[in-house]
Design an enzyme around this catalytic site. Structure first.
Site: not given
Ligand SMILES: Nc1nc2c(ncn2[C@@H]2O[C@H](COP(=O)(O)OP(=O)(O)O)[C@@H](O)[C@H]2O)c(=O)[nH]1
Ligand SMILES: [Mg+2]
Lengths: 187, 385
Positions: A75-77
């Site tokens: 889910g990291q940018r």
């Protein structure tokens, strides 16, 4: 040609011919929301050695006579642009929120609304896990639902479920909703 | 009606799935792309793209096939779901097809392929040098994975191919000036070298096993032409060019598999200095891509975005491994075609390895253990399924 290819793929899909009903579930949400923890606890695996996800994890869980293939995408940018690639043929979306991370409520709301607009997720039921309820600072699910404007969702089933991926509380309730929902949908 | 239909259809399909039209592009794809597939629990984002490419390839192939043969999708489906198609033997035939729709299966196939290539590379090294470089052996651990039967065949094959190699060398010298197509010779020649080395050195020299490993690269780099020539001239005075070509490959392979140790282990000191210096020409690049190869082939780190040059390096590695594999394949086939008879009871190679129990760190041991475990698991899950 495009038609033919589509057809061929669906043929191959049928070839697997398992009697079990398979369900594709995609697990999304901001980094640190608890997606991987949730996934591992669903698969009854150790949740103490989890590191931030750079790629994606898949676990298959048997539930209610179905085989749930759950895809947990990082889910990291910088990874979020890849989410789109995993949405095809999705039967259900689980969106995980860190209920104690108020600073990022807006960010997570934006990401969710973008997902909701995705063509591949049209009509796909959404389960939102308001995770980390074991933390004292966690906002209640109802508050989060309001913040996310869930009541404005049309043309799809949705549910918000308070839970703690660490303690397991609420997780089963969410899974029950999923199974009931999928069964209704697919039959 | 479907009964009658499906019988010839399935025969045709199975035939197709065993034909070069199918096998070559599919194998090619897998061998080219498998290097990034490791045994980590977490999947890399890049797997997804590769899987998509694979789907496209298979669809294209099957479309062409069905058009050619004149069967439609329904017939295809009927045939594939018939009881016959579900028999144990045929299941594995269909696996590459099913893998289009099943990421997990696709991943297994790719991880398995990666393992195969690595094991084959190990075999080749071992065959060439009489033993694995020390840093590579966990003595028994690694060797346990090299199925003995295959080793024996391989040894026979390699022995035999030496003669053919010499012949070919002569032929080439006459016909060709360029380095060009050295690929077919590169595994043969070092064998003749290593055999020589073996015969020559009845007693191990100062470094024992390692000396053998190092001797070759040293010679080669000091004076490429001369050394290479002398190394290969077991039966004929050969010309340097094809040799230098094959040596080029050779000099890469040793560090290649050694890299894992080198990059992270103190046991790197086991590598004879001569080897390190001698391969200096390619050392720096080698080091980079080896590390990369290690990681990507790998047994450690999570996904990192690769630069193009890194990808090239990986590609290089894949290509190299593939060359090795192809060669081995060809050789094996040939061997099995001809007499299967004289199987050496015990190979000098095996003996050497057992004698050399190298110092290996606990971490390295764990890695190898893990690898072996993976191999076993794969065998069980993928091959026998
Ligand atoms: N207190 C608490 N911490 C959690 C819970 N779920 C996950 N965490 C922690 O939140 C951090 C991020 O979890 P992770 O599963 O990696 O999140 P992901 O990035 O969404 O996959 C980890 O330190 C987890 O231990 C929860 O229900 N309660
Ligand atoms: Mg994660």
């Amino acid at each position: 040609m495009g038609e033919a290819q589509k057809g061929l793929l669906s043929v191959i899909e049928k070839l697997k011919g398992s009697t079990e009903q398979e369900v594709r579930i995609v697990l999304l949400g901001l980094d640190n929301a608890g997606k991987t923890t949730l996934l591992k606890s669903l698969a009854s695996e150790d949740v103490n050695t989890i590191t931030p996800t750079q790629g994606f994890n898949i676990k298959s869980v048997a539930s209610h006579g179905m085989k749930l293939n759950v895809w947990d995408i990082g889910g990291q940018r910088k990874i979020r642009p890849f989410w789109k690639k995993y949405l095809e043929n999705t039967d259900l979306l689980i969106y995980v929120i860190d209920s104690a991370d108020k600073k990022r409520f807006e960010e997570t709301g934006l990401e969710l609304s973008e997902l909701i607009d995705e063509e591949n997720l049209k009509g796909v039921p959404v389960l939102i896990f308001a995770n980390k309820q074991d933390l004292a600072t966690a906002s209640p699910a109802s508050e989060i639902a309001e913040g996310l404007n869930l009541h404005t969702y049309r043309d799809r089933e949705w549910q918000i479920q308070a839970c703690s991926a660490v303690s397991g509380e609420g997780v089963q309730d969410g899974m029950n909703w999923i199974c009931n929902n999928i069964v209704n949908k697919k039959k | 009606m479907a009964e009658d239909d499906s019988e010839w259809v399935i025969e045709s399909i199975v035939g197709y799935l065993g034909s070069p039209e199918w096998v070559i592009p599919v194998t090619d794809f897998m061998e080219n792309k498998c290097t990034v597939f490791d045994d980590e629990d977490e999947n890399k984002l890049s797997y997804t793209e590769i899987h998509a490419q694979y789907k496209k390839l298979v669809e294209k192939l099957l479309d062409n096939y069905m058009q050619e043969v004149g069967i439609n999708e329904q017939q295809f489906l009927d045939a594939c779901t018939s009881p016959f198609a579900k028999s144990k033997t045929l299941q594995s035939v269909f696996q590459p097809v099913l893998a289009t729709d099943d990421f997990q299966m696709f991943r297994s196939l790719m991880v398995q392929k990666n393992m195969e290539l690595q094991l084959q590379a190990l075999r080749v090294i071992k065959e060439r040098n009489g033993a694995l470089p020390e840093c590579l052996t966990d003595g028994v651990d690694v060797m346990a994975e090299l199925q003995e039967q295959e080793m024996k065949i391989l040894q026979e094959v390699l022995k035999k191919s030496k003669e053919e190699y010499d012949e070919e060398m002569c032929r080439r010298m006459r016909s060709e000036e360029e380095v060009g197509s050295t690929s077919s010779s590169c595994s043969d020649k070092p064998v003749s070298e290593s055999r020589e080395a073996h015969n020559a050195m009845t007693a191990p020299s100062q470094h024992g096993n390692t000396a053998k490993v190092s001797s070759k690269p040293t010679k080669k780099e000091e004076s490429k032409t001369a050394a290479a020539g002398s190394a290969a001239k077991s039966s004929s005075t050969s010309k340097p060019k094809p040799d230098s070509g094959s040596n080029g490959v050779e000099s890469r392979v040793l560090p290649a598999v050694r890299a894992p140790v080198k990059s992270s282990e103190p046991s790197a000191s086991l590598i004879p200095e001569s080897t390190r210096q001698s391969s200096s020409s390619s050392q720096s690049t080698a080091e980079v891509w080896l590390e990369e190869a290690h990681r990507e082939a790998g047994f450690t780190k999570p996904f990192v975005e690769l630069t193009t040059s890194q990808q090239e390096e990986l590609q290089q590695r894949a290509t190299y491994l593939r060359q090795q594999r192809d060669k081995l394949h060809a050789l094996k086939k040939e061997q099995q075609k001809s007499k299967h008879t004289t199987t050496p009871v015990e190979s000098p190679a095996t003996t050497t390895t057992t004698n050399t129990i190298p110092e290996i760190s606990a971490e390295e041991k764990k890695k190898l253990q893990k690898r072996k475990h993976l191999a076993d698991k794969l065998k069980e899950e993928v091959i026998k399924k």
